[in-house]
Design an enzyme around this catalytic site. Structure first.
Site: not given
Length: 168
Positions: A111, A127
């Site tokens: 992301h 992440c």
């Protein structure tokens, strides 16, 4: 019974190649936690290479071969109840989720970030953060089903891509 056991052992094995590895030319993402870099291969060529941010500890960002299962523009940040597009949203403008550790693509992902200074660091909760321009380019090129390989390796991206059959 023996045949069933052998079948399950072979088909359930992470080294069984059918359906797991990319076929030459397929889109393939490699993330190397050792260098905090990402490479994206498609049609046998390197299409994108960028610095990324990964987990605060080595264990937070899972290693292995995963599959992209979900994509979202301006993703909603559930943990902080922050809508997509909000400048406070730590997920940035794009989410490319993958199925690490038995999840459905909503827990682990690639992301953007609202903290560009974090790129290149070991700072996330698991992440992989990308610069805004890179995550938006990658989002447009990556279809669902793309394989994502996360490693902590001294090998070059080309060597890893060759090992997985993504490039000749």
């Amino acid at each position: 019974m023996r045949i069933l056991l052998v079948f399950l052992l072979v088909m359930g094995s992470p080294i069984w190649p059918i359906g797991r590895n990319p076929i030459q030319g397929d889109p393939f993402i490699i993330i190397n936690k050792r260098t905090n870099e990402l490479a994206f291969y498609h049609e046998g060529n390197l299409k994108l290479k960028t610095k990324v941010a990964t987990g605060k500890t080595n264990e937070l960002t899972p290693e292995g071969l995963f599959t992209v299962t979900i994509k979202a523009k301006d993703p909603y940040y559930r943990r902080g109840n922050i809508p997509g597009g909000d400048p406070r949203n730590p997920l940035g403008s794009r989410w490319i989720g993958f199925d690490a550790r038995g999840t459905d693509g909503r827990i682990y992902g690639l992301h953007g970030t609202n903290r560009p200074s974090s790129i290149g660091k070991y700072i996330s909760n698991g992440c992989v953060r990308l610069p805004k321009k890179a995550v938006e380019e990658l989002y447009d090129m990556v279809p669902l089903g793309t394989k994502v390989y996360i490693t902590n390796s001294k090998d070059s991206f080309n060597k890893i891509a060759k090992r997985f059959g993504a490039i000749p």
